[in-house]
Write a protein that holds these residues in place. Structure first.
Motif, PDB file in Angstrom:
ATOM      1  N   GLY A  13     -11.609   3.940  -8.997  1.00  0.00           N
ATOM      2  CA  GLY A  13     -10.524   4.293  -8.557  1.00  0.00           C
ATOM      3  C   GLY A  13      -9.875   3.718  -7.174  1.00  0.00           C
ATOM      4  N   GLY A  17      -8.871   8.083  -1.744  1.00  0.00           N
ATOM      5  CA  GLY A  17     -10.146   8.294  -1.762  1.00  0.00           C
ATOM      6  C   GLY A  17     -11.099   7.171  -2.023  1.00  0.00           C
ATOM      7  N   GLU A  36      -9.874  -0.366 -10.489  1.00  0.00           N
ATOM      8  CA  GLU A  36      -8.927   0.480 -10.463  1.00  0.00           C
ATOM      9  C   GLU A  36      -8.048   0.281 -11.899  1.00  0.00           C
ATOM     10  OE1 GLU A  36      -6.997   2.895  -8.965  1.00  0.00           O
ATOM     11  OE2 GLU A  36      -5.294   2.576 -10.601  1.00  0.00           O
ATOM     12  N   ARG A  37      -7.690   1.202 -12.550  1.00  0.00           N
ATOM     13  CA  ARG A  37      -7.197   0.902 -13.780  1.00  0.00           C
ATOM     14  C   ARG A  37      -5.841   0.581 -13.629  1.00  0.00           C
ATOM     15  NH1 ARG A  37      -6.032   7.127 -15.735  1.00  0.00           N
ATOM     16  NH2 ARG A  37      -4.662   7.519 -14.105  1.00  0.00           N
ATOM     17  N   GLN A  49       0.930  14.540   4.662  1.00  0.00           N
ATOM     18  CA  GLN A  49       0.470  15.200   5.970  1.00  0.00           C
ATOM     19  C   GLN A  49      -0.878  14.832   6.292  1.00  0.00           C
ATOM     20  OE1 GLN A  49       2.101  19.461   7.024  1.00  0.00           O
ATOM     21  NE2 GLN A  49       2.905  19.357   4.884  1.00  0.00           N
ATOM     22  N   ARG A 111       2.837   7.840   1.806  1.00  0.00           N
ATOM     23  CA  ARG A 111       1.846   7.522   1.236  1.00  0.00           C
ATOM     24  C   ARG A 111       1.297   6.095   0.963  1.00  0.00           C
ATOM     25  NH1 ARG A 111      -0.341  11.503  -2.571  1.00  0.00           N
ATOM     26  NH2 ARG A 111       0.268  13.550  -2.045  1.00  0.00           N
ATOM     27  N   HIS A 134      -8.876  -2.540 -14.665  1.00  0.00           N
ATOM     28  CA  HIS A 134     -10.213  -2.454 -15.286  1.00  0.00           C
ATOM     29  C   HIS A 134     -10.193  -0.732 -15.234  1.00  0.00           C
ATOM     30  CE1 HIS A 134     -11.347  -6.327 -14.172  1.00  0.00           C
ATOM     31  NE2 HIS A 134     -12.619  -6.069 -14.417  1.00  0.00           N
ATOM     32  N   VAL A 136     -12.316   2.347 -16.332  1.00  0.00           N
ATOM     33  CA  VAL A 136     -13.585   2.871 -17.099  1.00  0.00           C
ATOM     34  C   VAL A 136     -13.581   3.773 -18.079  1.00  0.00           C
ATOM     35  CG1 VAL A 136     -15.728   3.940 -16.115  1.00  0.00           C
ATOM     36  CG2 VAL A 136     -14.524   2.227 -14.656  1.00  0.00           C
ATOM     37  N   ASP A 166     -12.015   8.705  -9.287  1.00  0.00           N
ATOM     38  CA  ASP A 166     -10.942   8.557 -10.320  1.00  0.00           C
ATOM     39  C   ASP A 166      -9.922  10.007 -10.533  1.00  0.00           C
ATOM     40  OD1 ASP A 166     -13.425   9.765 -11.265  1.00  0.00           O
ATOM     41  OD2 ASP A 166     -13.046   8.747 -13.215  1.00  0.00           O
ATOM     42  N   ARG A 191       9.590  15.592  -5.675  1.00  0.00           N
ATOM     43  CA  ARG A 191       9.315  15.093  -4.242  1.00  0.00           C
ATOM     44  C   ARG A 191       9.588  13.885  -4.122  1.00  0.00           C
ATOM     45  NH1 ARG A 191       2.939  14.316  -3.802  1.00  0.00           N
ATOM     46  NH2 ARG A 191       2.477  13.933  -6.003  1.00  0.00           N
ATOM     47  N   ASP A 302     -10.500  13.879  -5.357  1.00  0.00           N
ATOM     48  CA  ASP A 302     -10.000  14.933  -6.436  1.00  0.00           C
ATOM     49  C   ASP A 302     -10.942  14.883  -7.453  1.00  0.00           C
ATOM     50  OD1 ASP A 302      -7.694  15.588  -4.704  1.00  0.00           O
ATOM     51  OD2 ASP A 302      -6.327  14.861  -6.342  1.00  0.00           O
ATOM     52  N   ALA A 312      -2.283  21.261   2.470  1.00  0.00           N
ATOM     53  CA  ALA A 312      -2.184  19.752   2.611  1.00  0.00           C
ATOM     54  C   ALA A 312      -3.588  19.125   3.109  1.00  0.00           C
ATOM     55  CB  ALA A 312      -0.878  19.659   3.833  1.00  0.00           C
ATOM     56  N   GLY A 314      -5.827  17.750   0.444  1.00  0.00           N
ATOM     57  CA  GLY A 314      -6.561  16.924  -0.698  1.00  0.00           C
ATOM     58  C   GLY A 314      -6.948  15.718  -0.179  1.00  0.00           C
ATOM     59  N   ALA A 315      -5.926  14.805   0.399  1.00  0.00           N
ATOM     60  CA  ALA A 315      -6.339  13.468   0.787  1.00  0.00           C
ATOM     61  C   ALA A 315      -7.253  13.623   2.140  1.00  0.00           C
ATOM     62  CB  ALA A 315      -4.962  12.764   1.059  1.00  0.00           C
ATOM     63  N   CYS A 316      -6.892  14.490   2.913  1.00  0.00           N
ATOM     64  CA  CYS A 316      -7.634  14.811   4.213  1.00  0.00           C
ATOM     65  C   CYS A 316      -9.160  15.038   4.107  1.00  0.00           C
ATOM     66  CB  CYS A 316      -7.073  15.939   5.173  1.00  0.00           C
ATOM     67  SG  CYS A 316      -5.532  15.918   5.460  1.00  0.00           S
TER      68      CYS A 316
HETATM   69  P1  FAD Z   1      -6.015   9.837  -7.006  1.00  0.00           P
HETATM   70  O1  FAD Z   1      -5.030   9.436  -5.877  1.00  0.00           O
HETATM   71  O2  FAD Z   1      -5.700  10.296  -8.015  1.00  0.00           O
HETATM   72  O3  FAD Z   1      -6.657   8.342  -7.233  1.00  0.00           O
HETATM   73  C1  FAD Z   1      -7.306   8.184  -8.517  1.00  0.00           C
HETATM   74  C2  FAD Z   1      -7.481   6.669  -8.867  1.00  0.00           C
HETATM   75  O4  FAD Z   1      -8.483   6.452  -9.756  1.00  0.00           O
HETATM   76  C3  FAD Z   1      -6.180   6.067  -9.236  1.00  0.00           C
HETATM   77  O5  FAD Z   1      -5.623   5.071  -8.545  1.00  0.00           O
HETATM   78  C4  FAD Z   1      -6.212   5.895 -10.765  1.00  0.00           C
HETATM   79  O6  FAD Z   1      -5.137   5.048 -11.294  1.00  0.00           O
HETATM   80  C5  FAD Z   1      -7.671   5.669 -10.896  1.00  0.00           C
HETATM   81  N1  FAD Z   1      -8.319   5.777 -12.068  1.00  0.00           N
HETATM   82  C6  FAD Z   1      -8.420   6.997 -12.853  1.00  0.00           C
HETATM   83  N2  FAD Z   1      -8.941   6.950 -13.851  1.00  0.00           N
HETATM   84  C7  FAD Z   1      -9.729   5.719 -13.845  1.00  0.00           C
HETATM   85  C8  FAD Z   1     -10.522   5.081 -14.790  1.00  0.00           C
HETATM   86  N3  FAD Z   1     -11.127   5.579 -15.734  1.00  0.00           N
HETATM   87  N4  FAD Z   1     -10.835   3.637 -14.347  1.00  0.00           N
HETATM   88  C9  FAD Z   1     -10.216   3.154 -13.250  1.00  0.00           C
HETATM   89  N5  FAD Z   1      -9.382   3.739 -12.378  1.00  0.00           N
HETATM   90  C10 FAD Z   1      -9.246   4.994 -12.656  1.00  0.00           C
HETATM   91  N6  FAD Z   1      -3.028  15.961   0.510  1.00  0.00           N
HETATM   92  C11 FAD Z   1      -3.011  15.961   1.823  1.00  0.00           C
HETATM   93  O7  FAD Z   1      -4.314  15.737   2.379  1.00  0.00           O
HETATM   94  N7  FAD Z   1      -1.943  16.007   2.491  1.00  0.00           N
HETATM   95  C12 FAD Z   1      -0.666  16.624   2.024  1.00  0.00           C
HETATM   96  O8  FAD Z   1       0.251  16.562   2.530  1.00  0.00           O
HETATM   97  C13 FAD Z   1      -0.873  16.532   0.349  1.00  0.00           C
HETATM   98  N8  FAD Z   1       0.508  16.828  -0.311  1.00  0.00           N
HETATM   99  C14 FAD Z   1       0.455  16.969  -1.685  1.00  0.00           C
HETATM  100  C15 FAD Z   1       1.664  17.351  -2.228  1.00  0.00           C
HETATM  101  C16 FAD Z   1       1.581  17.240  -3.617  1.00  0.00           C
HETATM  102  C17 FAD Z   1       2.928  17.682  -4.352  1.00  0.00           C
HETATM  103  C18 FAD Z   1       0.403  16.872  -4.295  1.00  0.00           C
HETATM  104  C19 FAD Z   1       0.503  16.981  -5.804  1.00  0.00           C
HETATM  105  C20 FAD Z   1      -0.787  16.585  -3.706  1.00  0.00           C
HETATM  106  C21 FAD Z   1      -0.660  16.492  -2.467  1.00  0.00           C
HETATM  107  N9  FAD Z   1      -2.035  16.180  -1.720  1.00  0.00           N
HETATM  108  C22 FAD Z   1      -1.886  16.279  -0.200  1.00  0.00           C
HETATM  109  C23 FAD Z   1      -3.122  15.995  -2.117  1.00  0.00           C
HETATM  110  C24 FAD Z   1      -3.517  14.393  -2.430  1.00  0.00           C
HETATM  111  O9  FAD Z   1      -2.571  13.634  -3.086  1.00  0.00           O
HETATM  112  C25 FAD Z   1      -4.695  14.208  -3.106  1.00  0.00           C
HETATM  113  O10 FAD Z   1      -5.822  14.961  -3.118  1.00  0.00           O
HETATM  114  C26 FAD Z   1      -5.209  12.603  -2.955  1.00  0.00           C
HETATM  115  O11 FAD Z   1      -4.113  11.576  -3.309  1.00  0.00           O
HETATM  116  C27 FAD Z   1      -6.338  12.413  -3.952  1.00  0.00           C
HETATM  117  O12 FAD Z   1      -7.012  11.292  -3.955  1.00  0.00           O
HETATM  118  P2  FAD Z   1      -8.119  10.479  -4.699  1.00  0.00           P
HETATM  119  O13 FAD Z   1      -8.035   9.063  -4.530  1.00  0.00           O
HETATM  120  O14 FAD Z   1      -9.107  11.440  -4.884  1.00  0.00           O
HETATM  121  O15 FAD Z   1      -7.281  10.481  -6.152  1.00  0.00           O
END
Ligand code: FAD
Length: 403
Positions: A13, A17, A36-37, A49, A111, A134, A136, A166, A191, A302, A312, A314-316
Motif C-alpha cells: 500500500g 500510511g 502499490e496496486r 488536517q 493530500r 502490484h 497483493v 492497504d 469534498r 487504516d 481528523a 486517521g492519517a495522523c
Molecule cells: P489508504 O490511503 O487507503 O492507502 C491504502 C493504499 O493501499 C492505497 O494506495 C491502495 O491503492 C493500496 N492498496 C489497497 N489494497 C491493495 C492491495 N491488495 N495490493 C497493493 N496495494 C493495495 N485523516 C486525518 O489525519 N486528518 C483529516 O483531516 C482527515 N480527514 C478525512 C476526511 C474524510 C472525508 C475521510 C474519508 C478521511 C479523512 N481522514 C483524515 C482519514 C485519512 O484519509 C485516512 O486515515 C488515511 O488516508 C489512511 O491512509 P492509509 O495509508 O492507511 O490508507
C-alpha cells in the motif's frame, strides 16, 4: 542495540500510511520494497488536517520542512452553529497556551502535497524500492519469511516481514483477522479543493481568515480550510442519509445533500454550490481489534484502525504508527520482536482515538435540545482550553531504549 543484519521488509500500500512506514523502516536501517496496486502513486484532490501529533511524526520522519513549504498553519479552529451562523467556540492555535503545550504546529495541507513529500523522500532513499501495478492477493508465511502473490501475475515477492498498509478494505486484514466488511455509518462526504479566488462575499472573509471552520448542524456539517499556501480552499460537506441501503450506491445523493443543508444559515448555503460534487464518499470505520500482528505481518494505518474522520486523525494516527514502527525496527532486527513492540506502543492509543471519533461525530451532529446544550457547554470554554483535546494531539512517548 546496533543492527547487525538489516531486514528486507515489504510494505503493501502506497497511501500516506504505507509511504511513511517505508520511509521510517528505511531510516531505521532496513531494506524496503513497497508495492502499490494503482498504476501510479497518488492521493485524492482534497485537504487533510494535521494536528501537532502528525507534524511531530513528520518531523521525526525528516519531511516536515517539505510539508510546511506548502501547508497552511491556521490561526484558529472555529466551531460554528450551522443553523444560526453563530460562533460556538474556538481554539487559538497561535496562543502561548498552544505553544506551551505543543512543540509542533497544527497544519492543513492538500493530500497530494503531503503524499508527494513522502513519495519524494522514499524515492530519494537508497534503501527503498517502489513498485506500482502490484495488487497483493495473498501472503503466505513460513518460519523464514513472507511470500506475497500478485493479481497481475508478477513473480512472488519474498521478504523477511510485511507491513500491511492497504487501507480500509485491507486484503491482508481480511485474510488475517476476517472481520468482514467495514461498518457503514450511513453518512457520506462530498469534498474537494477549489481556487480560493472563487470564494466570494461572506465566504471570502472566512477563507481570508485562514481558520479551520466547522459548521455543525443536525445530522450534517461543513468543514472549510485553506490549503497549498492559501491558493486553494478545501470544503467537505458531510450528512446522514435517510436512504441507506447496503447493496447499492443509490443513497447519500446530491439531491439529499441539498435537502439536508436547506435549513442551514446563509453562509453555509452560500458555500454549498461550491462544494465539489465529482464523487461521494460513504463514511466507514470498523470496530477495534486487539491483534495487529500475525507472525511476520503487521497491520498499519487504516488497515489496523480505520476510523470516522470526525477527530481528523486517521492519517495522523497512521503517521504515528510509522514512527513507532521505525523506532521498534531500529531497536530489534527480529521482526516478531519489533512488530510486538510497535503494536504494544500503538494499539491502546489508536483504539481510543478510533472509538472517540465516533462519539465526536455524534456530538457534532446533535439536534434540538442536545445541540443547544452542546453549544452552551462549549461556548463556556475559552480559546486556550486545550485540556480536552490535548490527549488526542499528544502521542504516547516512546519507551526508553534498553541499556
Ligand atoms: P489508504 O490511503 O487507503 O492507502 C491504502 C493504499 O493501499 C492505497 O494506495 C491502495 O491503492 C493500496 N492498496 C489497497 N489494497 C491493495 C492491495 N491488495 N495490493 C497493493 N496495494 C493495495 N485523516 C486525518 O489525519 N486528518 C483529516 O483531516 C482527515 N480527514 C478525512 C476526511 C474524510 C472525508 C475521510 C474519508 C478521511 C479523512 N481522514 C483524515 C482519514 C485519512 O484519509 C485516512 O486515515 C488515511 O488516508 C489512511 O491512509 P492509509 O495509508 O492507511 O490508507
Amino acid at each position: 542495540p546496533v543492527l547487525t543484519s538489516p531486514l528486507h521488509i515489504a510494505v503493501v500500500g502506497g497511501g500516506i500510511g504505507g509511504l511513511a512506514a517505508a520511509l521510517a523502516t528505511a531510516r531505521a536501517g532496513h531494506r524496503v520494497t513497497l508495492v502499490e496496486r494503482a498504476a501510479r502513486f497518488g492521493e485524492i484532490g482534497a485537504g487533510l488536517q494535521l494536528a501537532p501529533n502528525a507534524s511531530l511524526a513528520l518531523d521525526e520522519l525528516g519531511v516536515l520542512p517539505a510539508v510546511r513549504a506548502s501547508a497552511v498553519a491556521p490561526p484558529r479552529l472555529v466551531m460554528m452553529d450551522a443553523l444560526t451562523g453563530d460562533e460556538v467556540t474556538s481554539l487559538d492555535l497561535r496562543s502561548s497556551a498552544y505553544t506551551d503545550r505543543f512543540a509542533h504546529p497544527y497544519l492543513v495541507t492538500h493530500r497530494t502535497d503531503l503524499h508527494a513529500a513522502l513519495l519524494t523522500a522514499c524515492q530519494e532513499h537508497p534503501a527503498v524500492t517502489l513498485r506500482t501495478g502490484h495488487t497483493v492477493t495473498e501472503a503466505d508465511q513460513d518460519g523464514s519469511g513472507v511470500h506475497l502473490h500478485f493479481a497481475e501475475g508478477h513473480a512472488p515477492l519474498t521478504a523477511d516481514a510485511v507491513v500491511a498498509a492497504d487501507g480500509l478494505h485491507s486484503r491482508l486484514r481480511q485474510e488475517l483477522v476476517g472481520d468482514g466488511e467495514p461498518v457503514c455509518s450511513r453518512y457520506v462526504a462530498f469534498r474537494g479543493a477549489l481556487p480560493t479566488g472563487k470564494m466570494t462575499g461572506r465566504m471570502s472573509q472566512h477563507a481570508a481568515s485562514e481558520a479551520v471552520m466547522v459548521w455543525a448542524g443536525p445530522r450534517m456539517h461543513l468543514v472549510q480550510y485553506p490549503v497549498r499556501r492559501g491558493e486553494l480552499y478545501n470544503q467537505v460537506a458531510v450528512f446522514e442519509s435517510d436512504h441507506y441501503t447496503p447493496d447499492s450506491d443509490d443513497w447519500g445523493t446530491e439531491a439529499e445533500l441539498e435537502e439536508r443543508f436547506a435549513g442551514a444559515c446563509e453562509a453555509v448555503r452560500d458555500a454549498l454550490p461550491l462544494v465539489s460534487r465529482d464523487r461521494r464518499w460513504p463514511l466507514y470505520d470498523r470496530a477495534p481489534i486487539s491483534t495487529w500482528v500475525h507472525g511476520r505481518i503487521a497491520l498499519l494505518g487504516d488497515a489496523a484502525h480505520p476510523m470516522l474522520q470526525y477527530l481528523a486523525q486517521g492519517a495522523c494516527q497512521a503517521l504515528e504508527d510509522a514512527v513507532a514502527l521505525g523506532q521498534a525496527l531500529g531497536q530489534s532486527a527480529d521482526p516478531a520482536e519489533a512488530f510486538a513492540a510497535y503494536a504494544d506502543r500503538r494499539r491502546e492509543r489508536a483504539t481510543l482515538v478510533q472509538t472517540n471519533a465516533r462519539r465526536f461525530g455524534e456530538i457534532c451532529h446533535l439536534e434540538g435540545m442536545g445541540a443547544t446544550l452542546r453549544n452552551m457547554l462549549l461556548s463556556s470554554r475559552g480559546p486556550e482550553a486545550f485540556d480536552d483535546i490535548s490527549w488526542v494531539w499528544t502521542p504516547t512517548p516512546a519507551p526508553a531504549p534498553a541499556l
